[in-house]
Scaffold this active site. Structure first.
Site, short mmCIF file in Angstrom:
data_model
loop_
_atom_site.label_atom_id
_atom_site.label_comp_id
_atom_site.label_asym_id
_atom_site.label_seq_id
_atom_site.Cartn_x
_atom_site.Cartn_y
_atom_site.Cartn_z
N CYS A 1 -1.24 8.04 20.07
CA CYS A 1 -1.15 6.65 20.51
C CYS A 1 0.30 6.22 20.42
CB CYS A 1 -2.06 5.74 19.68
SG CYS A 1 -1.58 5.62 17.94
N THR A 2 0.58 4.94 20.58
CA THR A 2 1.96 4.48 20.65
C THR A 2 2.72 4.68 19.34
OG1 THR A 2 1.24 2.78 22.21
CG2 THR A 2 3.44 2.52 21.26
#
Length: 266
Positions: free
Chosen positions: A182-183
């Site tokens: 994810c980020t």
């Protein structure tokens, strides 16, 4: 010269049996330090972004690292010429990042962290299933080669998608190695706990998320394609965390390259 604000984005999955008392201590400390931003505490840990003077942020981070299970707190630093938040909020919630499936133990059940070099080796293996745990509008801006896009609109949609996907794997008699990202790391870390709770044992996630990967991995060795959507005025960043060329459409609210035509339903 006007003072520069230090910004710290942080999270840590840990066991906080009484998050309310920890939050009360943090509220008092943040008032004394004059910080601004938001901290969220839950029984599963802490998450947030705060800003203040160098000394204030250093003192606050030292305090958080002294909390149970937080010695290895993940922190990403940045600076700003002005205060990026209007005030300081310290909240207690059921989850520090909302998955909405009830009790999970991310601190004890999450998959194995991998640094960028280890990550490259893992996802180059065709037997590894690579899953992007972000939402569809983020994935549209960029992702890793070969990653599966669940097509979710919010993180709450991920468990239902994964349960359907897991049923397909079981029908095929597969118990694969799974890598998730994810980020910044928090969503994929919690997702690995979900996946392991569903009976999959060999589960990995990218330490520090895409942002750390883009910061550390030389572009000529990278398996990332496109830019990474971020939730600030930059809209998206590329290797070296350099701002990309994406802008937000005022009609539909989605990111798109500023030098390409954009059709939307807005």
């Amino acid at each position: 010269m006007a003072p520069t604000f230090t910004i710290a984005a942080l999270y840590r999955f840990a066991s906080f049996p009484e998050p309310e008392s920890l939050a009360a201590e943090l509220r008092t400390l943040c008032v004394q330090l004059g910080t601004c931003g938001t901290l969220i505490l839950a029984k599963e840990g802490i998450n947030g972004t705060v800003a203040g003077s160098d000394k204030a942020i250093a003192t606050l981070i030292d305090h958080i690292r002294a909390l149970p299970g937080c010695a290895d707190l993940d922190v990403k630093y940045a600076t700003a010429p002005d205060a990026p938040f209007a005030r300081m909020k310290v909240k207690v919630k059921p989850e520090i990042v909302t998955l909405g499936i009830g009790e999970l133990d991310p601190a004890g059940q999450a998959g194995r962290h991998l640094d960028p070099a280890e990550w490259n080796d893992l996802i180059a293996d065709p037997d590894t299933i690579l899953i992007d745990t972000r939402n569809a509008y983020e994935v549209a801006v960029g992702s890793f080669d070969g990653a599966i896009d669940p097509g979710t609109r919010s993180f709450r949609d991920f468990p239902a998608w994964f349960d359907d996907f897991a049923a397909e794997l079981r029908e095929q008699g597969r118990q694969p190695r799974i890598a998730m990202f994810c980020t910044g790391g928090i969503r994929c870390e919690k997702s690995t706990a979900l996946v392991r709770s569903r009976g999959f044992d060999e589960v990995y996630h990218l330490r520090g998320g895409i942002l750390r990967y883009l910061e550390e991995m030389p572009e000529d060795q990278s398996r990332w394609r496109g830019d990474c959507y971020v939730f600030d005025e930059r809209v998206a960043v590329g290797h070296g965390l350099k701002p990309g060329n994406h802008i937000i459409c005022r009609s539909c609210g989605l990111a798109h390259p500023q030098d390409e035509p954009h059709d939307c339903a807005g």
